[in-house]
Structures are given as C-alpha cells and as structure tokens.
Scaffold this motif. Sequence first.
Motif, PDB file in Angstrom:
ATOM      1  N   LYS A 151       0.743  -1.175   0.071  1.00  0.00           N
ATOM      2  CA  LYS A 151      -0.065   0.159  -0.022  1.00  0.00           C
ATOM      3  C   LYS A 151       0.802   1.349   0.050  1.00  0.00           C
ATOM      4  CE  LYS A 151      -3.862  -2.066   2.355  1.00  0.00           C
ATOM      5  NZ  LYS A 151      -4.876  -2.151   3.495  1.00  0.00           N
ATOM      6  N   SER A 152       0.657   2.410  -0.487  1.00  0.00           N
ATOM      7  CA  SER A 152       1.042   3.608  -0.435  1.00  0.00           C
ATOM      8  C   SER A 152       0.847   4.036   0.894  1.00  0.00           C
ATOM      9  CB  SER A 152       0.409   4.789  -1.583  1.00  0.00           C
ATOM     10  OG  SER A 152      -0.937   4.936  -1.201  1.00  0.00           O
ATOM     11  N   GLU A 203      10.550   0.385  -4.856  1.00  0.00           N
ATOM     12  CA  GLU A 203      10.354   1.807  -4.534  1.00  0.00           C
ATOM     13  C   GLU A 203      11.844   2.570  -4.662  1.00  0.00           C
ATOM     14  OE1 GLU A 203       8.705   1.895  -0.466  1.00  0.00           O
ATOM     15  OE2 GLU A 203       6.784   1.526  -1.447  1.00  0.00           O
ATOM     16  N   ASN A 232       1.823   3.357  -6.501  1.00  0.00           N
ATOM     17  CA  ASN A 232       1.786   4.911  -6.827  1.00  0.00           C
ATOM     18  C   ASN A 232       3.128   5.256  -7.593  1.00  0.00           C
ATOM     19  OD1 ASN A 232      -1.038   5.014  -6.267  1.00  0.00           O
ATOM     20  ND2 ASN A 232      -0.573   5.928  -4.405  1.00  0.00           N
ATOM     21  N   HIS A 253       3.990  10.081   0.718  1.00  0.00           N
ATOM     22  CA  HIS A 253       3.345  10.817  -0.369  1.00  0.00           C
ATOM     23  C   HIS A 253       3.749  12.265  -0.233  1.00  0.00           C
ATOM     24  CE1 HIS A 253       0.255  12.450  -3.722  1.00  0.00           C
ATOM     25  NE2 HIS A 253       0.029  13.261  -2.553  1.00  0.00           N
ATOM     26  N   ASN A 292       8.366   4.594  -6.906  1.00  0.00           N
ATOM     27  CA  ASN A 292       7.144   4.329  -6.442  1.00  0.00           C
ATOM     28  C   ASN A 292       6.806   4.501  -4.866  1.00  0.00           C
ATOM     29  OD1 ASN A 292       7.100   2.835  -9.142  1.00  0.00           O
ATOM     30  ND2 ASN A 292       5.176   1.888  -8.277  1.00  0.00           N
ATOM     31  N   ASN A 293       5.540   4.714  -4.540  1.00  0.00           N
ATOM     32  CA  ASN A 293       5.186   4.776  -3.212  1.00  0.00           C
ATOM     33  C   ASN A 293       4.165   3.575  -3.079  1.00  0.00           C
ATOM     34  OD1 ASN A 293       4.255   4.995  -0.603  1.00  0.00           O
ATOM     35  ND2 ASN A 293       3.363   7.286  -1.162  1.00  0.00           N
ATOM     36  N   GLY A 294       4.278   2.445  -2.804  1.00  0.00           N
ATOM     37  CA  GLY A 294       3.235   1.425  -3.088  1.00  0.00           C
ATOM     38  C   GLY A 294       3.286   1.119  -4.587  1.00  0.00           C
TER      39      GLY A 294
END
Length: 202
Positions: free
Chosen positions: A9-10, A122, A196, A15, A192-194
């Motif tokens: 998960k992000s 990530e 995203n 973020h 990437n963040n998760g």
Amino acid sequence: MKILNKLPKSNPGLHLDLIKSGWVPMKEPKNLISAILFSIPLMVVAAIISIGIISIISSISLSEFGFTSNSISISINLGIIFWLVLLVILHELLHLIFIPQFIQSEKTYVGLTLFGGFVVTEEEIPKSRYLFITIAPFMILSIILPLLLGVFGLLTPTLKFLIVLNSMASSVDILNLLLIIKQVPNHAILKNNGTNTYWKHT
C-alpha cells in the motif's frame, strides 16, 4: 527484496514528503482492477502482435488451441497448470532481474495475488531503465522467444498458447509503458510509493 502476499500500500506520509521534494505523481489507474479494464484494448493489440510474430516463422491456427468450426474443445490438465504457474513466475522474474541490485534492495517487493504475480520497487530508477523493466517480459517472452523457438522448430501448440497468453497478460505493462512515455520527461527518474508512481527531473 521482500516477498509479500498482497500488493504494497502507498504511504500517505511518504506521499507528502515526495511532493515536498519535487516529485510529481503520475496520472494512472487507481487500482489493479481499473488498470486491467483500461488495458483490455491493449490486450487485443498485444495478442495480435504475438500471433503475427509466430505466423512469420510457424503456422498458427485456432484448431491448435481447441477451436473448430463446429465446437470448442478445451482440456485442462496438471501439465498446463504447471506451465501457467511457470509462466507467471518467469514473467515476474523478468521484471525483477532488471531492477538494480534487487537482491539487496529493502524497497523491492514480489508476490502473488488472485490476479497473478507482481513486482514493485520503491528504488529510484532512470526513465530508460524503468521502461525496459516494464516491457521486458513482453519483449523477451512474446517477441524474441517465439522467433528463436521458430528458427529451431520448437514452437509447439502449448508454447504458442503460452506466448500469446503472456502477451495478453502484458497489457497492463504496456499501459504503464505508454503512460510513462506520455507523462514523464526524458532523463527523469521514477519512484514508487506502493503502487503509485512519481517522477522527478534529474
């Protein structure tokens, strides 16, 4: 590298930190289901490309896959299930091995879900490398492999089926490729963040 049983998960805190540091979030499908739905037209295109490649060096017909003018015959046995599982693993490995230092990476995740396998990293990766990682399974398994197998006369109906299936399964990868090409400038880096994705000028 970490093995997970579901997509990472992000992190909302990450973020905000990324935005403050100049990272730009990509416009992309919000979840895997949406990505699959958006990629359906690409699934058809990818299958046509693979069938075209196969037809260059070998015959291919619907009858090889159990389709005739009067009926459809589909048999599922342990052998084909083994090949399908192997295909999923090989597809994801071809994403994974091109991630820089993936074995030592604490930010690279692999696993299986009901929708297939996944690889998420990530780590910060240059755009050109990220594009290659994204499209590698399609190019290697559905473009290069059938050409090599065809030269040596090794293209069996089972392998043809798996090659076309891989091309269809690569439709989400192709969608991501097109989104990156359209949105991310050359010489940028991605992260990437998760699930995203963000980009930033180098």
